[in-house]
Design a protein around this motif. Structure first.
Motif, PDB file in Angstrom:
ATOM      1  N   UNK A  93       0.861  -1.180   0.000  1.00 30.54           N
ATOM      2  CA  UNK A  93       0.000   0.000   0.000  1.00 30.54           C
ATOM      3  C   UNK A  93       0.902   1.236   0.000  1.00 30.54           C
ATOM      4  N   UNK A  94       0.674   2.131  -0.953  1.00 34.73           N
ATOM      5  CA  UNK A  94       1.428   3.385  -1.036  1.00 34.73           C
ATOM      6  C   UNK A  94       0.489   4.544  -0.706  1.00 34.73           C
ATOM      7  N   UNK A  95       0.989   5.532   0.033  1.00 35.49           N
ATOM      8  CA  UNK A  95       0.174   6.705   0.317  1.00 35.49           C
ATOM      9  C   UNK A  95       0.981   7.815   0.931  1.00 35.49           C
ATOM     10  N   UNK A  96       0.433   9.030   0.873  1.00 35.64           N
ATOM     11  CA  UNK A  96       1.095  10.210   1.433  1.00 35.64           C
ATOM     12  C   UNK A  96       0.098  11.009   2.251  1.00 35.64           C
ATOM     13  N   UNK A  97      -0.044  10.662   3.537  1.00 38.01           N
ATOM     14  CA  UNK A  97      -1.029  11.330   4.403  1.00 38.01           C
ATOM     15  C   UNK A  97      -0.518  12.589   5.093  1.00 38.01           C
ATOM     16  N   UNK A  98       0.579  13.162   4.616  1.00 40.13           N
ATOM     17  CA  UNK A  98       1.217  14.281   5.322  1.00 40.13           C
ATOM     18  C   UNK A  98       0.288  15.460   5.618  1.00 40.13           C
ATOM     19  N   UNK A  99      -0.601  15.895   4.680  1.00 44.09           N
ATOM     20  CA  UNK A  99      -1.449  17.037   5.008  1.00 44.09           C
ATOM     21  C   UNK A  99      -2.317  16.825   6.246  1.00 44.09           C
ATOM     22  N   UNK A 100      -2.621  15.567   6.580  1.00 39.09           N
ATOM     23  CA  UNK A 100      -3.353  15.289   7.798  1.00 39.09           C
ATOM     24  C   UNK A 100      -2.563  15.589   9.051  1.00 39.09           C
ATOM     25  N   UNK A 101      -1.243  15.755   8.901  1.00 33.81           N
ATOM     26  CA  UNK A 101      -0.366  16.115  10.012  1.00 33.81           C
ATOM     27  C   UNK A 101       0.079  17.577   9.933  1.00 33.81           C
ATOM     28  N   UNK A 102      -0.533  18.323   9.016  1.00 34.06           N
ATOM     29  CA  UNK A 102      -0.220  19.743   8.912  1.00 34.06           C
ATOM     30  C   UNK A 102       1.016  20.072   8.115  1.00 34.06           C
ATOM     31  N   UNK A 103       1.519  19.119   7.333  1.00 34.46           N
ATOM     32  CA  UNK A 103       2.715  19.355   6.522  1.00 34.46           C
ATOM     33  C   UNK A 103       2.451  18.844   5.102  1.00 34.46           C
ATOM     34  N   UNK A 104       3.445  18.949   4.237  1.00 35.43           N
ATOM     35  CA  UNK A 104       3.311  18.395   2.895  1.00 35.43           C
ATOM     36  C   UNK A 104       4.363  17.312   2.678  1.00 35.43           C
ATOM     37  N   UNK A 105       4.158  16.550   1.635  1.00 26.96           N
ATOM     38  CA  UNK A 105       5.107  15.491   1.282  1.00 26.96           C
ATOM     39  C   UNK A 105       6.286  16.144   0.574  1.00 26.96           C
ATOM     40  N   UNK A 106       7.245  16.625   1.363  1.00 27.29           N
ATOM     41  CA  UNK A 106       8.297  17.502   0.845  1.00 27.29           C
ATOM     42  C   UNK A 106       9.597  16.780   0.547  1.00 27.29           C
ATOM     43  N   UNK A 107       9.589  15.454   0.590  1.00 25.62           N
ATOM     44  CA  UNK A 107      10.824  14.716   0.305  1.00 25.62           C
ATOM     45  C   UNK A 107      10.759  14.043  -1.063  1.00 25.62           C
ATOM     46  N   UNK A 108      10.022  14.659  -1.982  1.00 31.20           N
ATOM     47  CA  UNK A 108      10.015  14.186  -3.361  1.00 31.20           C
ATOM     48  C   UNK A 108       8.667  13.866  -3.948  1.00 31.20           C
ATOM     49  N   UNK A 109       7.668  13.557  -3.115  1.00 31.35           N
ATOM     50  CA  UNK A 109       6.378  13.121  -3.657  1.00 31.35           C
ATOM     51  C   UNK A 109       5.706  14.196  -4.501  1.00 31.35           C
ATOM     52  N   UNK A 110       5.852  15.475  -4.106  1.00 28.42           N
ATOM     53  CA  UNK A 110       5.149  16.539  -4.816  1.00 28.42           C
ATOM     54  C   UNK A 110       5.636  16.731  -6.246  1.00 28.42           C
ATOM     55  N   UNK A 111       6.765  16.167  -6.590  1.00 22.09           N
ATOM     56  CA  UNK A 111       7.198  16.247  -7.988  1.00 22.09           C
ATOM     57  C   UNK A 111       7.498  14.875  -8.558  1.00 22.09           C
ATOM     58  N   UNK A 112       8.074  13.974  -7.777  1.00 24.54           N
ATOM     59  CA  UNK A 112       8.386  12.649  -8.323  1.00 24.54           C
ATOM     60  C   UNK A 112       7.123  11.856  -8.661  1.00 24.54           C
TER      61      UNK A 112
END
Length: 240
Positions: free
Chosen positions: A122-141
């Motif tokens: 299972x792949x996912x990026x729940x970072x906004x639920x923690x008040x941050x963004x997926x800033x280690x590559x997900x937003x562009x990769x």
């Protein structure tokens, strides 16, 4: 190594993320040890097989550590610099993903050249639920890997991707019962190719733009927000 299991062979290096008490969450110590792996593979290039211990790839970054980080730490790009370095290793990297690859764990897998999934991945990026963004590559990769529309479903709408969905989208090469064994077979096949041709092909494919600087700047703003502190505190309280 305290957070990694490392098997060094003549023709590859196998690294297993090993923090079973946190489902292999990525902490500062693991980041330092993965940098040491990168240094090893930069000095003596070989393919890398990266996987997780006990049926989980990595459940994310260590929230306890993230909660204490502020703007200055965000600007250091602690995870993004590591994943960028890993993505630029001279020879191919293969992630064998079984179970969850979430948040920073997903971004670590995205930074690899090839991904092999188990049927329960299972792949996912729940970072906004923690008040941050997926800033280690997900937003562009992720947009480059599966297309912008599908990436927005994951990053903005909180969609998680099953193994079958990742295969349909091209995020993973194959879905197999034994992803580590299959990853070794893929590296065996790479071993029959020209090493120089592989290195040059990877260099040409991996030309990048403005990232990860934009990720770090946006994360710096979010890291200093009270919303991030409140959400991460609530997460840790629920876990306890």
């Amino acid at each position: 190594m305290k957070t990694l299991l490392i098997e060094e062979r003549d023709d590859r290096v196998v690294v297993t993320l090993h923090r079973p008490e946190t489902r292999n969450a990525i902490n500062a110590e693991m980041v330092r040890e993965l940098h040491a792996v990168c240094e090893l593979l930069e000095s003596r290039p070989r393919p890398l097989l990266l996987t997780g211990h006990a049926g989980t790839f990595a459940a994310g970054a260590d929230i306890g550590e993230l909660r204490s980080r502020g703007r200055d730490e965000a600007l250091q790009g602690i995870n993004s610099r590591l994943f960028d370095r890993l993505s630029r290793l001279p020879l191919p990297t293969v992630a064998a993903v079984d179970g969850h690859a979430l948040g920073g764990g997903a971004e670590l897998a995205y930074a690899c050249d090839v991904r092999i999934a188990g049927p329960g991945a299972v792949f996912g990026n729940p970072e906004p639920g923690l008040g941050i963004l997926a800033a280690a590559g997900a937003c562009w990769r992720l947009g480059e890997l599966i297309g912008r529309s599908a990436a927005k479903q994951v990053l903005l709408a909180g969609k998680t991707l099953s193994a079958s969905e990742t295969h349909r989208l091209g995020l993973v090469m194959d879905v197999v019962a034994e992803p580590v064994r299959h990853a070794h077979q893929v590296i065996d096949r790479m071993g029959r190719l020209s090493v120089t041709a592989l290195r040059m092909t990877k260099l040409v494919l991996d030309a990048q733009g403005v990232h990860p600087l934009a990720d770090d700047l946006a994360q710096a703003v979010l890291f200093d927000s009270q919303d991030k502190q409140d959400r991460m505190s609530a997460f840790l309280e629920r876990r306890r």
